[in-house]
Design a protein around this motif. Structure first.
Motif, PDB file in Angstrom:
ATOM      1  N   LEU A  74       1.223  -0.832  -0.085  1.00  0.00           N
ATOM      2  CA  LEU A  74       0.430   0.116   0.076  1.00  0.00           C
ATOM      3  C   LEU A  74       0.455   1.712   0.380  1.00  0.00           C
ATOM      4  O   LEU A  74       1.869   0.985   0.577  1.00  0.00           O
ATOM      5  CB  LEU A  74      -0.350  -0.073   1.296  1.00  0.00           C
ATOM      6  CG  LEU A  74      -1.784  -1.159   1.417  1.00  0.00           C
ATOM      7  CD1 LEU A  74      -2.478  -1.084   2.241  1.00  0.00           C
ATOM      8  CD2 LEU A  74      -2.866  -1.158  -0.113  1.00  0.00           C
ATOM      9  N   ALA A  77      -1.178   6.328   2.876  1.00  0.00           N
ATOM     10  CA  ALA A  77      -2.326   6.621   2.974  1.00  0.00           C
ATOM     11  C   ALA A  77      -1.858   8.426   3.100  1.00  0.00           C
ATOM     12  O   ALA A  77      -1.311   9.005   3.845  1.00  0.00           O
ATOM     13  CB  ALA A  77      -2.751   6.527   3.798  1.00  0.00           C
ATOM     14  N   ASP A  86      -6.426   1.150   5.792  1.00  0.00           N
ATOM     15  CA  ASP A  86      -5.108   0.680   6.674  1.00  0.00           C
ATOM     16  C   ASP A  86      -5.018  -0.118   7.756  1.00  0.00           C
ATOM     17  O   ASP A  86      -4.993  -1.697   7.511  1.00  0.00           O
ATOM     18  CB  ASP A  86      -3.845   1.457   5.966  1.00  0.00           C
ATOM     19  CG  ASP A  86      -3.891   2.060   4.660  1.00  0.00           C
ATOM     20  OD1 ASP A  86      -4.879   1.691   3.247  1.00  0.00           O
ATOM     21  OD2 ASP A  86      -3.005   2.552   4.476  1.00  0.00           O
ATOM     22  N   TRP A  90      -4.173  -5.192   7.842  1.00  0.00           N
ATOM     23  CA  TRP A  90      -3.016  -5.027   8.600  1.00  0.00           C
ATOM     24  C   TRP A  90      -4.140  -6.090   9.683  1.00  0.00           C
ATOM     25  O   TRP A  90      -3.262  -7.057  10.022  1.00  0.00           O
ATOM     26  CB  TRP A  90      -2.691  -4.034   8.800  1.00  0.00           C
ATOM     27  CG  TRP A  90      -1.414  -3.458   7.815  1.00  0.00           C
ATOM     28  CD1 TRP A  90      -1.657  -2.111   7.731  1.00  0.00           C
ATOM     29  CD2 TRP A  90      -0.425  -3.888   7.183  1.00  0.00           C
ATOM     30  NE1 TRP A  90      -0.824  -1.717   6.547  1.00  0.00           N
ATOM     31  CE2 TRP A  90      -0.199  -3.920   6.282  1.00  0.00           C
ATOM     32  CE3 TRP A  90       0.114  -5.580   7.114  1.00  0.00           C
ATOM     33  CZ2 TRP A  90       0.987  -3.337   5.445  1.00  0.00           C
ATOM     34  CZ3 TRP A  90       1.457  -5.641   5.738  1.00  0.00           C
ATOM     35  CH2 TRP A  90       1.336  -4.435   5.435  1.00  0.00           C
ATOM     36  N   ARG A 248      -7.012   6.085  -0.810  1.00  0.00           N
ATOM     37  CA  ARG A 248      -7.512   5.601  -0.979  1.00  0.00           C
ATOM     38  C   ARG A 248      -9.310   5.617  -1.496  1.00  0.00           C
ATOM     39  O   ARG A 248     -10.083   5.093  -0.798  1.00  0.00           O
ATOM     40  CB  ARG A 248      -7.754   4.883   0.390  1.00  0.00           C
ATOM     41  CG  ARG A 248      -5.930   4.872   0.851  1.00  0.00           C
ATOM     42  CD  ARG A 248      -5.922   3.686   0.546  1.00  0.00           C
ATOM     43  NE  ARG A 248      -4.705   3.496   1.352  1.00  0.00           N
ATOM     44  CZ  ARG A 248      -3.757   3.836   1.451  1.00  0.00           C
ATOM     45  NH1 ARG A 248      -3.025   4.116   0.253  1.00  0.00           N
ATOM     46  NH2 ARG A 248      -2.451   2.734   2.028  1.00  0.00           N
TER      47      ARG A 248
END
Length: 371
Positions: A74, A77, A86, A90, A248
């Motif tokens: 990724l 952000a 995010d 994870w 995102r």
């Protein structure tokens, strides 16, 4: 990485050849040799220890691959909701990874412990309700927590945009994007009609709606940092998809079915350049839906500005009507007074229909009087 894959391929090919050759030898031994049990025990022991070796080496390879590829999972952000998604990513990755190593460890260890031995007798173990309840309820609880948490995040993302959100329209076409801003006066986008599309008015802005008067277009997307932004997403021809990887944001652009996505960008372009150590970095808006031969080039530059810089940039933009005064003629009679505000200084005032009619009738009246 390529060399590692090649090496592993050679190793696995060698193992496959070895297993096939051992299988052939075992079949011959079973058919005619007295020491077939010894051969079977030896082969099973070899395979069992091979499972353990594969478990250890495979775990090391999987861990190395994960750590080596992690920076590419990724990008950083650049939005408020991106931090939440995010975190959810994870957490899900951790649960899946733990389940992967647990189940595979049990698989290979059980294959080692319960390999065939001559004097071993299998135990009849038809059912264990307690064990079945445990391995059903625990995964169900974990999945329920993940689904509920993900639903809450998605609900927050897709709820109604705040009233102070900056409204921007993004329209996909083969092969590019039209970007229209709501202007300075009302923060409202005017209506749009595909029947009004022409070589200049490429998105069909409808000037019978006074909210269209201050709308302006641009070849790039500017976003204010820390301010809600509502993207209204459309497509003119085929299916496209708006994708802002750092923010995102991903939402399909569907012909005939407007979609939307609102978010808050929390890192300006300058801040992201400093964080990444790339002075020439720019955000991009890409299309992630294959839409034709020119799909690969369907991208525009995105700038996340400080609020003051964004306001200054917007103030410099000229409304579509100002840049194209010919469209003042398409404004309804009752709205021409309001539209005249956006006419360029050098453009003549838009004449009303009655004025034009009177001007056209004046020569005829004069000639009648002369007669």
């Amino acid at each position: 990485m390529t060399y590692l894959i090649g090496l592993l391929s050679v190793v696995f090919l060698g193992l496959a050849i070895m297993i096939v050759s051992k299988s052939i030898a075992l079949s011959k031994g079973i058919q005619g040799a007295d020491d077939s049990d010894a051969r079977v025990d030896g082969a099973n022991n070899g395979n069992a220890f091979g499972f353990l070796v594969f478990l250890v080496l495979g775990s090391i390879a999987a861990a190395w691959s994960f750590l080596h590829s992690q920076p590419d999972f990724l990008p950083v952000a650049g939005s408020e909701h991106g931090l939440k998604t995010d975190q959810m990513f994870w957490i899900s990755m951790g649960v899946v990874t733990a389940a992967f190593f647990l189940t595979n460890t049990l698989l290979f260890v059980f294959a080692f412990l319960y390999r065939y031995k001559k004097n071993n007798v299998a135990t009849f173990y038809p059912v264990n309700h307690k064990l079945e309840i445990i391995w059903t309820i625990i995964p169900a609880i974990v999945m329920a927590v993940l689904v509920f948490t993900g639903w809450r995040i998605w609900r927050d993302i897709t709820k109604q945009a705040p009233d102070n959100a900056v409204v921007i329209e993004v329209t996909g076409h083969q092969f590019g994007w039209y970007v229209r801003y709501a202007g300075n006066d009302d923060n409202k986008l005017g209506n749009q009609n595909y029947k009004l599309i022409d070589d200049t008015n490429q998105i069909g802005i409808d000037f019978t709606d006074e909210s269209s008067f201050d709308d302006f277009t641009a070849n790039e997307l500017h976003l204010p940092k820390g301010v809600p932004v509502l993207l209204k997403i459309k497509a003119q021809d085929v299916l496209h998809s708006v994708y802002l990887p750092y923010q995102r944001v991903k939402m399909d652009a569907v012909p005939g079915m407007p979609t939307k996505f609102w978010f808050v960008a929390n890192k300006s372009t300058d801040e992201m350049r400093a964080e990444l150590g790339k002075s020439d970095f720019n955000y991009k808006l890409n299309c992630t839906e294959i839409c034709g031969r020119g799909h690969f080039g369907m991208a525009i530059t995105v700038f996340v500005d400080e609020p003051e810089d964004y306001k200054a940039w917007v103030a410099q933009q000229k409304p579509f009507l100002t840049q194209n005064p010919d469209y003042l003629a398409k404004v309804p009679e009752k709205l021409k007074g309001k539209a005249q505000k956006y006419a360029p200084a050098e453009a003549p005032a838009a004449e009303s229909d009655s004025t034009q009619a009177a001007a056209g009738a004046a020569p005829a009246t004069a000639s009648l009087r002369r007669r």
